[in-house]
Motif scaffolding. Sequence first.
Motif, PDB file in Angstrom:
ATOM      1  N   GLN A  46     -13.967   5.213  -7.277  1.00 33.62           N
ATOM      2  CA  GLN A  46     -14.143   4.686  -6.169  1.00 33.62           C
ATOM      3  C   GLN A  46     -15.264   5.534  -5.424  1.00 33.62           C
ATOM      4  O   GLN A  46     -15.184   6.858  -5.729  1.00 33.62           O
ATOM      5  CB  GLN A  46     -12.841   4.694  -5.090  1.00 33.62           C
ATOM      6  CG  GLN A  46     -11.944   3.630  -5.629  1.00 33.62           C
ATOM      7  CD  GLN A  46     -10.732   3.445  -4.670  1.00 33.62           C
ATOM      8  OE1 GLN A  46     -10.870   3.951  -3.514  1.00 33.62           O
ATOM      9  NE2 GLN A  46      -9.803   2.985  -5.146  1.00 33.62           N
ATOM     10  N   GLN A  49     -15.486   3.664   0.022  1.00 39.25           N
ATOM     11  CA  GLN A  49     -14.461   2.878  -0.283  1.00 39.25           C
ATOM     12  C   GLN A  49     -13.198   3.626   0.090  1.00 39.25           C
ATOM     13  O   GLN A  49     -12.181   3.124   0.634  1.00 39.25           O
ATOM     14  CB  GLN A  49     -14.494   2.535  -1.738  1.00 39.25           C
ATOM     15  CG  GLN A  49     -15.457   1.383  -2.255  1.00 39.25           C
ATOM     16  CD  GLN A  49     -15.717   1.051  -3.707  1.00 39.25           C
ATOM     17  OE1 GLN A  49     -15.503   2.305  -4.443  1.00 39.25           O
ATOM     18  NE2 GLN A  49     -15.724   0.040  -4.230  1.00 39.25           N
ATOM     19  N   LEU A  50     -13.097   5.089  -0.339  1.00 43.07           N
ATOM     20  CA  LEU A  50     -12.050   5.680  -0.209  1.00 43.07           C
ATOM     21  C   LEU A  50     -11.810   5.827   1.691  1.00 43.07           C
ATOM     22  O   LEU A  50     -10.727   5.940   2.009  1.00 43.07           O
ATOM     23  CB  LEU A  50     -12.437   7.203  -0.706  1.00 43.07           C
ATOM     24  CG  LEU A  50     -12.290   7.409  -2.006  1.00 43.07           C
ATOM     25  CD1 LEU A  50     -12.612   8.633  -2.552  1.00 43.07           C
ATOM     26  CD2 LEU A  50     -10.594   7.273  -2.583  1.00 43.07           C
ATOM     27  N   ILE A 106      -8.661   5.041  -8.662  1.00 43.12           N
ATOM     28  CA  ILE A 106      -8.815   5.776  -7.771  1.00 43.12           C
ATOM     29  C   ILE A 106     -10.216   6.768  -7.942  1.00 43.12           C
ATOM     30  O   ILE A 106     -11.207   7.148  -7.005  1.00 43.12           O
ATOM     31  CB  ILE A 106      -7.899   6.744  -7.221  1.00 43.12           C
ATOM     32  CG1 ILE A 106      -6.765   5.816  -6.803  1.00 43.12           C
ATOM     33  CG2 ILE A 106      -8.206   7.824  -6.290  1.00 43.12           C
ATOM     34  CD1 ILE A 106      -5.273   6.668  -6.763  1.00 43.12           C
ATOM     35  N   THR A 151       0.796  -1.348  -0.018  1.00 48.59           N
ATOM     36  CA  THR A 151       0.061   0.292  -0.142  1.00 48.59           C
ATOM     37  C   THR A 151       0.720   1.295  -0.046  1.00 48.59           C
ATOM     38  O   THR A 151       0.211   2.354  -0.131  1.00 48.59           O
ATOM     39  CB  THR A 151      -0.915  -0.097   1.357  1.00 48.59           C
ATOM     40  OG1 THR A 151      -0.313   0.095   2.387  1.00 48.59           O
ATOM     41  CG2 THR A 151      -1.925  -1.154   1.274  1.00 48.59           C
ATOM     42  N   GLN A 197     -12.033   3.510   3.581  1.00 45.35           N
ATOM     43  CA  GLN A 197     -11.532   2.477   4.088  1.00 45.35           C
ATOM     44  C   GLN A 197      -9.716   2.668   4.162  1.00 45.35           C
ATOM     45  O   GLN A 197      -9.164   1.792   4.635  1.00 45.35           O
ATOM     46  CB  GLN A 197     -12.011   1.398   3.433  1.00 45.35           C
ATOM     47  CG  GLN A 197     -13.491   0.993   3.910  1.00 45.35           C
ATOM     48  CD  GLN A 197     -14.045  -0.206   2.917  1.00 45.35           C
ATOM     49  OE1 GLN A 197     -13.184  -0.860   2.078  1.00 45.35           O
ATOM     50  NE2 GLN A 197     -15.210  -0.331   3.068  1.00 45.35           N
ATOM     51  N   TYR A 198      -9.368   3.651   3.287  1.00 40.37           N
ATOM     52  CA  TYR A 198      -8.089   3.573   3.194  1.00 40.37           C
ATOM     53  C   TYR A 198      -7.199   4.288   4.626  1.00 40.37           C
ATOM     54  O   TYR A 198      -8.015   5.183   5.233  1.00 40.37           O
ATOM     55  CB  TYR A 198      -7.553   4.433   1.990  1.00 40.37           C
ATOM     56  CG  TYR A 198      -7.694   3.911   0.569  1.00 40.37           C
ATOM     57  CD1 TYR A 198      -6.824   3.210   0.096  1.00 40.37           C
ATOM     58  CD2 TYR A 198      -8.938   4.021  -0.273  1.00 40.37           C
ATOM     59  CE1 TYR A 198      -6.830   2.558  -1.266  1.00 40.37           C
ATOM     60  CE2 TYR A 198      -9.012   3.326  -1.388  1.00 40.37           C
ATOM     61  CZ  TYR A 198      -7.839   2.665  -1.828  1.00 40.37           C
ATOM     62  OH  TYR A 198      -7.957   2.017  -2.989  1.00 40.37           O
ATOM     63  N   LYS A 199      -6.166   4.218   4.722  1.00 43.93           N
ATOM     64  CA  LYS A 199      -5.284   5.017   5.793  1.00 43.93           C
ATOM     65  C   LYS A 199      -5.161   6.351   5.352  1.00 43.93           C
ATOM     66  O   LYS A 199      -5.205   6.776   4.163  1.00 43.93           O
ATOM     67  CB  LYS A 199      -3.843   4.179   5.907  1.00 43.93           C
ATOM     68  CG  LYS A 199      -4.051   2.927   6.542  1.00 43.93           C
ATOM     69  CD  LYS A 199      -2.620   2.246   6.772  1.00 43.93           C
ATOM     70  CE  LYS A 199      -2.810   0.937   7.154  1.00 43.93           C
ATOM     71  NZ  LYS A 199      -1.496   0.466   7.200  1.00 43.93           N
ATOM     72  N   LYS A 208      -9.431  12.198   7.664  1.00 46.09           N
ATOM     73  CA  LYS A 208      -9.683  11.341   6.504  1.00 46.09           C
ATOM     74  C   LYS A 208     -11.030  11.777   5.754  1.00 46.09           C
ATOM     75  O   LYS A 208     -10.913  11.972   4.550  1.00 46.09           O
ATOM     76  CB  LYS A 208      -9.853   9.936   6.973  1.00 46.09           C
ATOM     77  CG  LYS A 208      -8.663   9.189   7.368  1.00 46.09           C
ATOM     78  CD  LYS A 208      -8.985   7.806   7.963  1.00 46.09           C
ATOM     79  CE  LYS A 208      -9.700   6.820   7.135  1.00 46.09           C
ATOM     80  NZ  LYS A 208      -9.801   5.309   7.355  1.00 46.09           N
ATOM     81  N   GLU A 252      -2.411   7.149   2.963  1.00 45.59           N
ATOM     82  CA  GLU A 252      -2.621   6.585   1.506  1.00 45.59           C
ATOM     83  C   GLU A 252      -3.635   7.657   0.847  1.00 45.59           C
ATOM     84  O   GLU A 252      -3.286   7.897  -0.221  1.00 45.59           O
ATOM     85  CB  GLU A 252      -3.435   5.272   1.764  1.00 45.59           C
ATOM     86  CG  GLU A 252      -2.623   4.256   2.245  1.00 45.59           C
ATOM     87  CD  GLU A 252      -3.403   2.729   2.141  1.00 45.59           C
ATOM     88  OE1 GLU A 252      -2.959   1.756   2.004  1.00 45.59           O
ATOM     89  OE2 GLU A 252      -4.705   3.059   2.833  1.00 45.59           O
ATOM     90  N   LEU A 253      -4.400   8.111   1.721  1.00 49.36           N
ATOM     91  CA  LEU A 253      -5.364   9.330   0.937  1.00 49.36           C
ATOM     92  C   LEU A 253      -4.570  10.424   0.749  1.00 49.36           C
ATOM     93  O   LEU A 253      -4.742  11.140  -0.304  1.00 49.36           O
ATOM     94  CB  LEU A 253      -6.374   9.581   2.059  1.00 49.36           C
ATOM     95  CG  LEU A 253      -7.617   8.442   2.152  1.00 49.36           C
ATOM     96  CD1 LEU A 253      -8.620   8.696   3.431  1.00 49.36           C
ATOM     97  CD2 LEU A 253      -8.378   8.232   1.093  1.00 49.36           C
TER      98      LEU A 253
END
Length: 116
Positions: free
Chosen positions: A75, A79-80, A72, A61, A82-84, A105, A87-88
């Motif tokens: 999404q 779904q977004l 991306i 990741t 759920q990313y860390k 986030k 990552e965002l």
Amino acid sequence: MKKYIAQKAMRFDKSYQKGEEIPENVIDKDMINKLLRCGVLAVTEVEEISQISEEQQQEETSEITEEQQPEISLQTKEQLLQYKKEELEQMAEQKGIEVKQSMTKADIVELLLQKE
């Protein structure tokens, strides 16, 4: 693997509130079908995910490649989320979006969705 969800407040090994997951091992096997029929318990199938080491997960990741960029933009907000956060932030950077340290986030996700 089955996942059991309380449809109302219940007590087994401890109290469970509506919507909480109840471990299968705390429910009497003979009672599961009855609780399901009565509607006080719901069941869903959960796909088992093999555990990978934290190091492997970080490697997978850590870099979002140009090839992944189209994915991306397709999404959804759910779904977004759920990313860390890191990552965002990386996704936002690739899209030329300035992210401040104080942003959550959810803030970053909103910016990503607006940029599309």
